[in-house]
Design an enzyme around this catalytic site. Structure first.
Site, PDB file in Angstrom:
ATOM      1  N   HIS A 177       0.811  -1.223   0.000  1.00 13.85           N
ATOM      2  CA  HIS A 177       0.000   0.000   0.000  1.00 13.85           C
ATOM      3  C   HIS A 177       0.839   1.266   0.000  1.00 13.85           C
ATOM      4  O   HIS A 177       0.432   2.269  -0.580  1.00 13.85           O
ATOM      5  CB  HIS A 177      -1.000  -0.030   1.146  1.00 13.85           C
ATOM      6  CG  HIS A 177      -2.130  -0.949   0.845  1.00 13.85           C
ATOM      7  ND1 HIS A 177      -2.323  -2.137   1.509  1.00 13.85           N
ATOM      8  CD2 HIS A 177      -3.076  -0.899  -0.116  1.00 13.85           C
ATOM      9  CE1 HIS A 177      -3.358  -2.748   0.985  1.00 13.85           C
ATOM     10  NE2 HIS A 177      -3.828  -2.030   0.001  1.00 13.85           N
ATOM     11  N   ARG A 224     -15.219   2.924  -3.047  1.00 11.12           N
ATOM     12  CA  ARG A 224     -15.093   1.631  -2.393  1.00 11.12           C
ATOM     13  C   ARG A 224     -15.273   1.863  -0.898  1.00 11.12           C
ATOM     14  O   ARG A 224     -14.654   2.779  -0.334  1.00 11.12           O
ATOM     15  CB  ARG A 224     -13.714   1.031  -2.647  1.00 11.12           C
ATOM     16  CG  ARG A 224     -13.508  -0.249  -1.843  1.00 11.12           C
ATOM     17  CD  ARG A 224     -12.227  -0.931  -2.183  1.00 11.12           C
ATOM     18  NE  ARG A 224     -11.070  -0.244  -1.639  1.00 11.12           N
ATOM     19  CZ  ARG A 224      -9.828  -0.642  -1.842  1.00 11.12           C
ATOM     20  NH1 ARG A 224      -9.588  -1.693  -2.609  1.00 11.12           N
ATOM     21  NH2 ARG A 224      -8.829   0.014  -1.318  1.00 11.12           N
ATOM     22  N   CYS A 252      -9.049  -2.989 -11.505  1.00 18.85           N
ATOM     23  CA  CYS A 252      -8.534  -1.778 -10.856  1.00 18.85           C
ATOM     24  C   CYS A 252      -7.255  -2.045 -10.055  1.00 18.85           C
ATOM     25  O   CYS A 252      -6.766  -1.170  -9.354  1.00 18.85           O
ATOM     26  CB  CYS A 252      -9.589  -1.144  -9.965  1.00 18.85           C
ATOM     27  SG  CYS A 252     -10.062  -2.179  -8.574  1.00 18.85           S
TER      28      CYS A 252
END
Ligand code: PEP
Ligand code: MG
Length: 755
Positions: free
Chosen positions: A367, A510, A680
């Site tokens: 991340h 999301r 994605c």
């Protein structure tokens, strides 16, 4: 005060006086060698300093011929002095001339000396020079004398690092200390950064090396060790660490070291020899670093990292500095250098001043790498020993195209990069010109290109890139940068701003994807053996209704008068999606009943990132309005390969038939069911991988904004029908990942497709 080990301590006390003398560097070195020689009753004491060309230059001597100073040189690895530099280990020899490495230097007149003691001058595990004493007689130097000489070497290391000796070297010779380094790593985020180093965990500089009161220093050391042990126990009990990536096993390793009697004994001995507690920590750590960093065993090298962290914690405790990122003294063109960090820690830095990021560990789909890409910061990861070699303030270049890092680059390299930046700007301009072109393949298939986003600062990229919308809005980023849980009103205002900024282009939000490596500092979670497989994303959301329902309500209100597109992460069973959908409906009814405006239309989707959904596709496609493939997670779960693992990064290929075949099945089924599906994950933004995705049936890709230009350039030159036939035929037969990659690359080359 105790008076044991008086000899070495007298030496250290006198050294402190010499260091404080307002004299020139050469004079100081001369005084130091004289002082050591007399204190140790040695006929010779010499200092050699490592030059950038790999030789050691004699900088000062007592006892050897004065005319040899700045003239005599030795190569690293040759002679006794060269051996010490190469191995970063002391040599204590009663009869130096009988040692196989002995080399005779006629210009120094050293042949009459028999015994020899030499120690490396080390800083952060790096050898800067060698300090030697010699005697005519055959004598063995005691342990205490070795210790005293090592301590003196530490003092010298600080003097060298402070830049005092730079002008003394033979004209034309550069010191190794300032040597440029070209390091190599893996590309995490595209871009070129020219800037200055900011160490994420700044090295604690110990200025007070020599103890005034040994008992007092021993007590300080004991205190600090006690509070270190307590803090590690506390971290373990809480199971979380403010920084990310430090999991339970690392903390266990900390605890092991913190209790390790060998380590504690060495620290105590260093204090007893006359060092302050912090200088002792630094000395013991530097010795350990020098020893372990030569090891090629990855396990040992990892332990070295752990020990480094622990020593740093101890130093901070001793010096009263809090643990954590540098923050304040940020240069205006900062390149952060760190072992590793979590996404939230990167977001803590002032974006305006952030140019680049260099990590020793990490993986491209971690991340922190994703956030770095979102922020447009050139990032290179898996760079060996970057933290050890860099000092805050050093000039640095990060090449996020090739994975190179240039530390203290020479002028010609810097000029070459200034050119490269210009060239990239021209290419960006070409990409910008593509912006207005319809995104369609050469043979006329329309492809929807969207961006991934998560912060307000991403919004301008939508217009700049010419993307069709936001295919993935990671709402957790806003939560990660907040110091407390964003309230309903704050969330609503933020989502409204996002929708307004998107100016009518679709935005797929999301719902909160926290847990795993995305830690919210204000939410307590319990330690888990496998956090990526643990209580995260929709699992956490469904168990914490207040959290997810608040977010849903905020989104519904923010989207009043528009369409709300919302998807849920980590769906494993269809019932989870159905429950979440019911919550959306309930919230909508609630809002309407109470006279609040809400979204005109709601489209709900699932992220496909848990492999179990691959065997529930028919039912899933009947239930959802759309699907989005989270290939980062899907790949890690399908291949049982941690996306954040440095060692596994690159081991398995996303172009593997094991991955492409299920992806193809999803695309085919979604088309039949007439449900939109997009990709994605990070593969959507890599030209060769994106080419494969199009060939197996995808028509919608969402990626970091900087990838839009290169992907569009690929699409415009792609004869999609022909490639589809070719790749699908390959996937129908027996084929390996490397054959797929080679074929796609050859195809792109033959068709002159930029990938
Ligand atoms: C993914 O898993 O591919 C994805 C897009 O989600 P994230 O990277 O945020 O986990
Ligand atoms: Mg994911």
């Amino acid at each position: 005060m105790r008076e044991t080990l008086a000899g070495p301590r007298v030496l250290l006390r006198r050294l402190r006086e010499v260091m404080a003398d307002p004299i020139g560097a050469q004079e100081r070195l001369d005084k130091i060698v004289r002082l050591i020689a007399s204190n140790m009753v040695a006929e010779v004491c010499s200092v050699y300093i490592l030059r950038a060309d790999g030789s050691l230059e004699l900088f000062a001597t007592e006892g050897l011929l004065a005319s040899a100073v700045h003239r005599a040189t030795l190569r690293v690895g040759r002679g006794l002095v060269g051996l010490i530099a190469a191995e970063a280990r002391p040599l204590n020899l009663p009869d130096a001339q009988s040692h196989p490495a002995f080399a005779y230097l006629p210009e120094t007149g050293e042949e009459i000396y028999h015994s020899f003691l030499g120690v490396p001058v080390l800083r952060a595990g790096r050898t800067l020079g060698v300090l030697v004493v010699q005697n005519r007689s055959h004598r063995s130097y005691t342990e205490e004398e070795v210790e005293a000489l090592q301590t003196t070497a530490m003092v010298l290391a600080e003097m060298f690092a402070a830049g005092e000796i730079e002008d003394l070297a033979t004209p034309g010779a550069d010191l190794d200390l300032n040597r440029p380094f070209r390091l190599e790593g893996a590309v995490f985020a595209d871009g070129i950064a020219l800037g200055h180093v900011l160490l994420h965990e700044p090295r604690v500089v110990v200025t007070q090396l020599i103890a005034e009161d040994v008992d007092h220093e021993l007590a300080r050391l004991e205190d600090a060790m006690r509070s270190l042990r307590l803090s590690v126990d506390d971290l373990l009990a809480r199971g979380v660490e403010a920084g990310q990536g430090e999991h339970r096993d690392i903390l266990e390793a900390y605890r092991m070291f913190a209790q390790d009697q060998g380590w504690v004994r060495r620290l105590r001995e260093a204090v007893e020899a006359g060092l302050t507690a912090e200088a002792a920590v630094e000395k013991v750590q530097s010795d350990m670093r020098a020893r372990l960093s030569r090891s090629t065993d990855p396990y040992l090298r990892d332990r070295l990292h752990d020990l480094d962290d622990l020593a740093n914690r101890l130093l901070r405790t001793l010096m009263g500095r809090p643990h954590g990122p540098a923050g304040t003294l940020m240069p205006s063109d900062a390149v952060i250098v760190a072992r590793n960090m979590g996404a939230a820690e990167l977001l803590d830095y002032d974006r305006e001043k952030l140019r680049g990021l260099v990590l020793e560990d990490g993986a491209p789909t971690s991340h922190v790498a994703i956030v770095a890409r979102a922020l447009g910061i050139a990032t290179v990861g898996q760079v060996d020993n970057a933290v050890g070699l860099a000092e805050s303030g050093d000039p640095i270049i990060v090449d996020g195209e090739t994975g190179e890092v240039h530390l203290r680059p020479p002028g010609d390299i810097e000029l070459a990069y200034v050119d490269k930046v210009r060239f990239r700007a021209r290419r960006q301009e070409q990409f910008r010109r593509l912006r207005e072109k319809p995104s369609a393949t050469k043979d006329g298939t329309d492809i929807t290109l969207m961006i991934n986003a998560g912060l307000m600062m991403d919004l301008p990229h939508l217009t700049e890139s010419g993307a069709a919308g936001i295919g993935l809005f990671r709402t957790e980023l806003q939560f990660m940068i907040a110091s407390s849980f964003p309230r309903l009103g704050e969330q609503e205002a933020f989502y409204r701003e996002v929708l307004e900024g998107a100016d009518g282009k679709p935005v797929t939000f999301r719902s909160l994807d926290v847990g795993g490596d995305k830690v919210l500092p204000y939410i307590r979670t319990h330690p888990e053996e496998n956090p990526a497989l643990g209580w995260r994303a929709i699992r956490l959301g469904l168990d914490r209704p207040a959290l997810l329902k608040t977010q849903i309500r905020a989104l519904l209100k923010a989207a009043s008068g528009r369409t709300l597109r919302l998807m849920f992460p980590m769906v494993t069973e269809i019932s989870e999606f159905e429950r979440a959908r019911q919550w959306v409906r309930n919230e909508q009814e609630h809002l309407t009943r109470h006279g609040h405006a809400t979204a005109d239309k709601v489209e709900l989707g699932a992220m496909l990132e848990v492999p179990s959904l691959l065997w529930q596709l028919d039912e899933l496609l009947e239930t959802v309005d759309f699907l989005s493939i989270g290939s980062n997670d899907l790949f890690q779960f399908l291949m049982a390969s941690d996306r954040g693992s440095t060692r596994l990064a690159g081991r398995f290929d996303a172009l593997s038939p094991a991955f492409l075949r299920p992806l193809r099945k999803v695309a085919t089924k979604a088309r039949k069911a007439q449900k939109p599906v997009a990709v994605c994950g990070e593969i959507a933004g890599r030209p060769l991988e994106a080419m494969a995705l199009l060939a197996i049936g995808y028509r919608s890709l969402s990626m970091s904004p900087s990838a839009i230009g290169p992907i569009k350039a690929m699409i415009l030159d792609l004869d999609l029908d022909r490639l589809s036939q070719r790749l699908n035929a390959m996937l129908d037969g027996a084929v390996s990942a490397s054959e797929v990659r080679t074929e796609l690359r050859a195809w792109a080359n033959a068709e002159r497709i930029p990938v």
